[in-house]
Design an enzyme around this catalytic site. Structure first.
Site, PDB file in Angstrom:
ATOM      1  N   HIS A   1       0.825  -1.209   0.000  1.00  0.00           N
ATOM      2  CA  HIS A   1       0.000   0.000   0.000  1.00  0.00           C
ATOM      3  C   HIS A   1       0.862   1.264   0.000  1.00  0.00           C
ATOM      4  CE1 HIS A   1       0.940   0.991   4.191  1.00  0.00           C
ATOM      5  NE2 HIS A   1       0.837  -0.313   4.434  1.00  0.00           N
ATOM      6  N   GLU A  12      -2.326  -7.517   7.062  1.00  0.00           N
ATOM      7  CA  GLU A  12      -1.073  -7.250   7.756  1.00  0.00           C
ATOM      8  C   GLU A  12      -1.007  -8.086   9.026  1.00  0.00           C
ATOM      9  OE1 GLU A  12       1.830  -6.843   7.765  1.00  0.00           O
ATOM     10  OE2 GLU A  12       2.347  -4.697   7.704  1.00  0.00           O
TER      11      GLU A  12
END
Length: 336
Positions: A85, A197
């Site tokens: 990201h 994550e």
């Protein structure tokens, strides 16, 4: 065969380093063939032996290089474009003070204005390189920063009211001041918990409810996520790195259940590092480094994954059986 440069510098042809000795007043009492023969052997050894050794060594290296290459059927391979990201608000705060990752101020962190610039630059690269025409599916971690990145890079153009299809992202999601993004003329998007994550403790890695996300990202498919609430994140338990690695391998196995051959995955730094570090141990160290180095914000890295264990069941779309129409075709070596 590679010819290597040996660092050893041989004597020059005239043996100038021995000139003083050869011009000395020493006179043998009878012809002595031992000394000239000795210097001839020394000259040969120092001048030519390094070359022979270099050729022999490089020949071996060539054989090793050939042995390290592998061939696999194309339909047993997938091309995966891995993306971390873009910059999130938690990245900025965490670089100044790592304790900021423990702050609820950065719950489900959104992109910064710099992060959106990174997204726009990667989008330009994806279009200029032709990737946007080849990607058949975009897989996303269901967190705000990854979905913003994925939609901005791989989504359609600005959304216009009155279009029959819902937008990929509504206007101003995550205080971004970003216009709505169309779901037209782009691949499908699907959210998958397996590529989240590292889970736990850090509020930036805790997701919102899927109901909230559906309002923000109407055209993203959330059907694979079973719980509306985030039941995986715990405030006092951080997922171990080995557990992240195991989850990453499960994710790659899941990719093999998909029929798409070229897939983009938008995910996170720790997930990528701990998944990829399991690979490349049988490669040259530089290749291992290419695979396992930490990703920068909004970095894209393309890899090929190979199905050695018949996990997938896809058939080739390019192989052709031949012998149509049928006729004699005995190979010449068989005829011999």
């Amino acid at each position: 065969m590679m010819l290597t440069v040996n660092k050893y510098q041989p004597f020059p042809c005239e043996l100038s380093t021995n000139q003083n000795f050869l011009n000395s007043n020493f006179v043998p009492t009878k012809p002595n063939l031992t000394l000239p023969l000795l210097f001839s052997l020394l000259y040969f050894s120092f001048h030519f032996l390094p070359l022979f050794l270099a050729i022999d060594s490089s020949s071996g290296s060539g054989m090793d290089a050939a042995a390290s290459q592998s061939l696999y059927p194309l339909h047993r391979c997938k091309t995966v474009h891995l993306v971390r990201h873009a910059q999130g608000v938690h990245n900025v705060a965490g670089e100044k003070n790592h304790d900021a990752y423990n702050s609820y101020e950065f719950f489900d962190a959104h992109l910064t204005s710099l992060g959106w610039e990174q997204v726009n630059n990667l989008r330009k690269h994806v279009k200029a390189s032709g990737l946007s025409k080849n990607i058949e599916l975009v897989v996303i971690s269901p967190l705000l920063r990854t979905m913003q990145t994925a939609v901005g890079v791989f989504g359609g153009e600005a959304y216009t009211d009155g279009i029959g299809e819902p937008p990929l992202m509504t206007e101003n999601v995550g205080h971004s001041d970003h216009p709505a993004v169309s779901s037209m003329n782009c691949p499908p998007f699907i959210a998958v918990e397996l590529c989240r994550e590292q889970i736990g403790v850090h509020p930036c890695d805790k997701r919102r409810t899927i109901s909230e996300y559906r309002n923000m990202f109407p055209a993203i498919d959330f059907s694979l996520i079973e719980s509306d609430e985030d039941i995986l994140w715990e405030s006092d338990v951080r997922e171990k790195t080995d557990e992240v690695s195991a989850r990453g391998l499960k994710f790659l196995e899941w990719l093999w259940t998909r029929e798409e051959k070229e897939i983009a995955v938008v995910t996170h730094s720790s997930f990528l590092f701990n998944t990829l570090r399991a690979f490349g141990n049988d490669c040259h160290p530089d290749i291992k480094s290419e695979i396992c180095t930490h990703f920068a914000n909004c970095e894209l890295r393309s890899i090929v994954i190979i199905d050695r264990g018949m996990i997938g069941s896809s058939e080739s779309t390019t192989n052709y059986p031949g012998k149509i129409p049928r006729g004699p075709d005995v190979p010449s070596e068989a005829a011999d």
